[in-house]
Design a protein around this motif. Structure first.
Motif, short mmCIF file in Angstrom:
data_model
loop_
_atom_site.label_atom_id
_atom_site.label_comp_id
_atom_site.label_asym_id
_atom_site.label_seq_id
_atom_site.Cartn_x
_atom_site.Cartn_y
_atom_site.Cartn_z
N HIS A 11 0.85 -1.26 -0.05
CA HIS A 11 0.06 0.02 -0.03
C HIS A 11 0.79 1.26 -0.09
O HIS A 11 2.07 1.11 0.43
CB HIS A 11 -0.92 -0.02 1.15
N SER A 12 0.29 2.36 -0.27
CA SER A 12 0.93 3.66 -0.52
C SER A 12 -0.45 4.87 -0.26
O SER A 12 -1.51 4.77 -0.78
CB SER A 12 2.02 3.98 -1.53
N GLY A 13 0.13 5.84 0.46
CA GLY A 13 -0.74 6.70 0.59
C GLY A 13 -0.72 7.68 1.38
O GLY A 13 0.46 7.79 2.07
N HIS A 14 -1.53 8.67 1.89
CA HIS A 14 -1.35 9.80 2.93
C HIS A 14 -2.21 9.66 4.14
O HIS A 14 -3.32 9.11 4.03
CB HIS A 14 -1.52 11.18 1.98
N ILE A 15 -1.43 10.08 5.13
CA ILE A 15 -2.03 10.16 6.58
C ILE A 15 -1.97 11.43 7.14
O ILE A 15 -0.61 12.04 7.16
CB ILE A 15 -1.32 9.09 7.35
N GLU A 16 -3.00 12.13 7.70
CA GLU A 16 -2.93 13.45 8.28
C GLU A 16 -2.22 13.31 9.58
O GLU A 16 -2.74 12.69 10.45
CB GLU A 16 -4.19 14.04 8.20
N ILE A 17 -1.35 14.24 9.78
CA ILE A 17 -0.62 14.32 10.91
C ILE A 17 -0.60 15.62 11.33
O ILE A 17 0.01 16.48 10.63
CB ILE A 17 0.89 13.96 11.06
N ASP A 18 -1.44 15.92 12.46
CA ASP A 18 -1.04 17.67 12.95
C ASP A 18 -1.32 18.70 11.72
O ASP A 18 -0.68 19.64 11.56
CB ASP A 18 0.16 17.90 13.33
N GLY A 19 -2.33 18.49 10.78
CA GLY A 19 -2.82 19.42 9.84
C GLY A 19 -2.11 19.24 8.59
O GLY A 19 -2.32 20.16 7.68
N HIS A 20 -1.26 18.38 8.36
CA HIS A 20 -0.50 18.08 7.13
C HIS A 20 -0.35 16.49 6.83
O HIS A 20 -0.29 15.74 7.63
CB HIS A 20 1.01 18.89 7.00
N ASN A 21 -0.54 16.37 5.45
CA ASN A 21 -0.48 15.04 4.96
C ASN A 21 0.99 14.48 4.63
O ASN A 21 1.82 15.03 4.12
CB ASN A 21 -1.32 14.72 3.76
N LEU A 22 1.16 13.21 5.47
CA LEU A 22 2.33 12.76 5.05
C LEU A 22 2.23 11.34 4.30
O LEU A 22 1.25 10.56 4.53
CB LEU A 22 3.20 12.28 6.61
N TYR A 23 3.18 10.87 3.56
CA TYR A 23 3.08 9.81 2.59
C TYR A 23 3.87 8.78 3.27
O TYR A 23 4.85 8.75 3.84
CB TYR A 23 3.95 10.03 1.26
N LEU A 24 3.10 7.66 3.19
CA LEU A 24 3.47 6.16 3.84
C LEU A 24 3.44 5.43 2.59
O LEU A 24 2.50 5.23 1.91
CB LEU A 24 2.78 5.94 5.12
N SER A 25 4.32 4.24 2.59
CA SER A 25 4.46 3.29 1.67
C SER A 25 4.83 1.97 2.47
O SER A 25 5.84 1.84 3.19
CB SER A 25 5.25 3.52 0.35
N VAL A 26 4.39 0.86 2.11
CA VAL A 26 4.53 -0.42 2.61
C VAL A 26 4.55 -1.44 1.72
O VAL A 26 3.75 -1.66 0.75
CB VAL A 26 3.67 -0.75 3.84
N THR A 27 5.56 -2.49 1.86
CA THR A 27 5.48 -3.77 1.10
C THR A 27 6.31 -4.81 1.99
O THR A 27 6.80 -4.57 2.75
CB THR A 27 6.14 -3.37 -0.16
N GLY A 28 6.07 -6.16 1.46
CA GLY A 28 6.72 -7.20 1.89
C GLY A 28 5.52 -8.25 2.68
O GLY A 28 4.37 -7.96 2.32
N PRO A 29 5.88 -9.24 3.49
CA PRO A 29 5.34 -10.02 3.94
C PRO A 29 4.02 -9.47 4.81
O PRO A 29 4.61 -8.32 5.47
CB PRO A 29 6.17 -11.02 4.74
N ASP A 30 3.02 -9.98 4.79
CA ASP A 30 1.88 -9.47 5.74
C ASP A 30 2.61 -9.73 7.29
O ASP A 30 3.23 -10.53 7.55
CB ASP A 30 0.62 -10.31 5.79
N ARG A 31 2.04 -8.77 7.93
CA ARG A 31 2.42 -8.29 9.41
C ARG A 31 2.03 -9.81 10.26
O ARG A 31 0.73 -9.92 10.44
CB ARG A 31 2.12 -7.18 10.19
#
Length: 317
Positions: A11-31
């Motif tokens: 997955h990749s996308g944005h998450i809102e932190i304290d009024g601004h959006n930060l980009y996060l991406s993840v790959t690899g085996p399921d947790r």
């Protein structure tokens, strides 16, 4: 995106932190609950576009998260940070990362894998979350003593680089292993990251002082949790810049003398600074790579993957 979706799949996308959006991406085996995940942290002005080689080598055996700090890559500028004191930039970046992971539902244990100034950010994150960190792989990281012991005279070094391409001079073009599209994406993001890069570069020496006050070496903050320190040949690259600049007729005699003096003892200073990070833990090892310069993540990702595997295996003992 629902919180639990960050724990499975790619997955990749944005998450809102304290009024601004930060980009996060993840790959690899399921947790699998309780298993470590890798958190990558970029250097000054760097972003997720710099890490595809490392991610390709890590994702077959460990879940990997990469984010862009505020104002870099695909993350929004944090306009509330305009009046922030530069000495707290790394602390606040670590706080953002902490909030980002918590909002995504990504709990520890973590293996922190930073490069360059990202080492300062990662160790500020360690200060916040040391019980959740099970190990670190430090790649060509700056430390709380870098600007004190081995300062880089950027203005005079850049004078020697006038009209030259740094990546060509030091051989990165030939050694880097990104695809053409990945290289183009990184170059584009480097250009777009310029304003925030300048902010972080200005803050860099002061963030070292802030981290230094926490005495992590003296406290051996990681106890017996494994730490690997990977060192490239950054000093060689500065020597190449000096030689190419002189050959091109760049810089005044005074500027050349200043850079030449800066190069004196740089190899030994870099070695000492890198090895001092081994004090973070009683279980550590040092990896000297002969081929890469500073940008190990573009040149020898398999070495990084090997050290992450060592941390994973050692943390289970």
């Amino acid at each position: 995106m629902a919180t639990n979706e960050w724990l499975t799949g790619t997955h990749s996308g944005h998450i809102e932190i304290d009024g601004h959006n930060l980009y996060l991406s993840v790959t690899g085996p399921d947790r699998i609950p309780g298993t470590p995940v890798v958190i990558l942290e970029s250097g000054i002005g760097g972003s997720s576009s710099s890490w595809p080689l490392v991610i390709r080598h890590l994702s077959p055996f460990v879940r990997v998260y990469i984010h862009d700090r505020a104002g870099l890559g695909k993350s929004e500028v944090n306009h509330n940070a305009a009046n922030r004191k530069p000495e707290v930039y790394a602390e606040k970046a670590a706080e953002d990362l902490d909030k980002l992971l918590q909002k995504a539902g990504v709990e520890g244990p973590y293996i922190l894998v930073p490069m360059s100034w990202g080492g300062i950010v990662a160790r500020e994150f360690l200060e916040r979350k040391k019980d959740d960190v099970v190990g670190m792989v430090l790649i060509e990281c700056v430390t709380e003593k870098t600007n004190e012991i081995n300062p880089i005279d950027a203005p005079n070094t850049m004078a020697l680089l006038k009209g030259l391409d740094f990546f060509d001079v030091v051989g990165v073009y030939k050694r880097q292993r990104l695809t053409p599209a990945e290289w183009q994406a990184q170059m584009l993001e480097m250009a777009e990251n310029g304003p925030q890069t300048a902010v972080e570069r200005f803050a860099w020496p002061l963030t070292e002082q802030t981290l230094g006050k926490k005495k992590q070496f003296e406290r051996q903050i990681l106890g017996s949790k494994p730490v690997s320190v990977i060192k490239g040949n950054a000093a060689r690259e500065y020597q190449q810049v000096y030689q190419a600049g002189v050959a091109a007729g760049n810089g005044t005699e005074e500027q050349r003398a200043i850079v030449s003096k800066m190069l004196g003892g740089m190899v030994e200073k870099e070695d000492m600074l890198q090895r001092e990070q081994l004090k973070l833990s009683s279980v550590s090892r040092f990896i000297q790579l002969e081929g890469p310069g500073h940008l190990v993540i573009l040149e020898e990702p398999e070495a990084i993957a090997a050290e992450v595997k060592w941390v994973l295996e050692t943390s289970k003992k």
